[in-house]
Motif scaffolding. Structure first.
Motif, short mmCIF file in Angstrom:
data_model
loop_
_atom_site.label_atom_id
_atom_site.label_comp_id
_atom_site.label_asym_id
_atom_site.label_seq_id
_atom_site.Cartn_x
_atom_site.Cartn_y
_atom_site.Cartn_z
N ARG A 53 35.15 16.34 69.99
CA ARG A 53 34.44 15.14 70.43
C ARG A 53 34.19 14.20 69.25
O ARG A 53 33.06 13.97 68.82
N THR A 54 35.30 13.68 68.71
CA THR A 54 35.27 12.71 67.63
C THR A 54 35.59 11.34 68.20
O THR A 54 35.83 11.20 69.41
N ARG A 55 35.58 10.33 67.37
CA ARG A 55 35.99 9.00 67.81
C ARG A 55 37.11 8.51 66.89
O ARG A 55 36.86 8.25 65.73
N PRO A 56 38.36 8.42 67.35
CA PRO A 56 38.79 8.76 68.70
C PRO A 56 38.85 10.28 68.91
O PRO A 56 38.89 11.05 67.95
N VAL A 57 38.85 10.67 70.19
CA VAL A 57 38.89 12.09 70.55
C VAL A 57 40.20 12.71 70.06
O VAL A 57 41.26 12.07 70.10
N GLU A 58 40.15 13.95 69.58
CA GLU A 58 41.33 14.69 69.16
C GLU A 58 41.48 15.92 70.06
O GLU A 58 40.51 16.65 70.28
N LEU A 59 42.68 16.15 70.56
CA LEU A 59 42.93 17.29 71.43
C LEU A 59 43.18 18.56 70.60
O LEU A 59 43.79 18.52 69.54
N THR A 60 42.69 19.68 71.12
CA THR A 60 43.00 20.98 70.54
C THR A 60 44.38 21.42 71.03
O THR A 60 45.02 20.72 71.83
N ALA A 61 44.83 22.59 70.57
CA ALA A 61 46.11 23.13 71.05
C ALA A 61 46.09 23.31 72.56
O ALA A 61 47.07 23.01 73.26
N ALA A 62 44.95 23.79 73.10
CA ALA A 62 44.82 23.94 74.55
C ALA A 62 44.87 22.58 75.24
O ALA A 62 45.47 22.42 76.31
N GLY A 63 44.22 21.60 74.62
CA GLY A 63 44.23 20.25 75.19
C GLY A 63 45.62 19.66 75.22
O GLY A 63 46.00 18.97 76.20
N LEU A 64 46.41 19.90 74.16
CA LEU A 64 47.78 19.41 74.14
C LEU A 64 48.61 20.06 75.23
O LEU A 64 49.47 19.41 75.84
#
Length: 293
Positions: A53-64
């Motif tokens: 939950r950064t700005r901009p949001v960064e996806l984790t491996a699961a998110g990718l």
């Protein structure tokens, strides 16, 4: 674990594209609170975070992985629409990655033959770095030098792109009058595509077995890169299929028989591929079979 919720996957895609929960909410026409709830529910279902939950949001491996699923779902949906109502839909959009040298020398003509089926977005990336776009779900297929498949992708060998170390005749007379060896190579300027381009360094290592760092001009476009070599700015690596005739007639000079670099190329594409993506892959493989080693 149950199947990933489609709405949650599309929410992750919207967040990845827009960078914030608020912008994603606007794109999805829901409240930021609804976006947050979908993300929390997805993370609870998967048992791991899908984003930082950064700005901009960064996806984790699961998110990718979820993002790739969302992109694949979009592609399959477009494929289904085209199959059910081809006269109303027309060519479907598709994003792929092709390295500049392949696009410049052999890949564009076969892709041009598919214009009635697909509206292509071709992303240009070095063949050694294109897989990041597949991992991120930004592209459905890629011409790459990596044989190890990205999770969720299949891979097939296309062939070998051979590069020759060449220079202009006048350049050869100026810099290599005493021969092509470590001393002359350490001071003779090179032409390099960009700072990701390692072909010249690989060739230098093959020729000298030493770490040499000559001065370099950076020309990040395939046609202009080759033209810079022809104009005598430096020596560099040009695909054999592009410069073979110029070498034969003496318009370009090779640095030696050992001054070659072979780059195996592969086609990677989503395993859950649409009929359209399979058609693009088949077309590129057939073209590569005819022109690559």
């Amino acid at each position: 674990m149950t199947l990933v919720d489609v709405a949650a996957a599309r929410t992750i895609a919207a967040i990845a594209e827009s960078g914030t929960f608020e912008a994603a909410a606007g794109r999805l026409q829901v409240t930021p609170s609804a976006v947050s709830q979908r993300v929390r529910a997805l993370e609870a279902e998967l048992g791991r975070p899908v984003l930082h939950r950064t700005r901009p949001v960064e996806l984790t491996a699961a998110g990718l992985a979820v993002l790739r699923f969302a992109r694949q779902l979009e592609q399959l949906s477009a494929d289904l629409r085209a199959e059910l109502a081809p006269e109303a839909i027309g060519p479907a959009p598709l994003t792929i990655v092709v390295n500049s040298d392949s696009l410049h020398t052999w890949a564009l003509p076969p892709l041009a033959g598919l214009v009635d089926l697909v509206h292509l977005e071709v992303l240009r990336e070095d063949e050694a770095h294109s897989l990041a776009l597949l991992r991120e779900g930004a592209a459905a297929g890629a011409v790459t030098a990596e044989a190890e498949p990205v999770p969720g992708c299949s891979v097939e060998r296309l062939g070998v792109m051979r590069y020759l170390a060449v220079c202009a005749p006048g350049y050869a007379r100026r810099w290599f009058e005493g021969g092509v060896e470590a001393t002359s190579l350490s001071v003779a300027p090179t032409v390099t595509y960009d700072r990701k381009d390692g072909l010249q360094r690989r060739c230098l290592t093959q020729l000298t077995r030493a770490r040499i760092d000559p001065p370099s001009h950076y020309i990040p476009a395939s046609a202009e890169y080759a033209e810079a070599i022809r104009l005598g700015m430096g020596w560099g690596m040009i695909p054999e299929i592009e410069c073979r005739e110029e070498v034969r007639v003496g318009e370009l000079v090779r640095l030696g028989e050992r001054a070659v670099v072979d780059v195996p190329l592969y086609w990677q594409q989503w395993r859950r591929s649409s009929a359209l993506l399979r058609e693009v892959g088949d077309t590129l493989r057939e073209a590569a079979r005819r022109v690559l080693r």
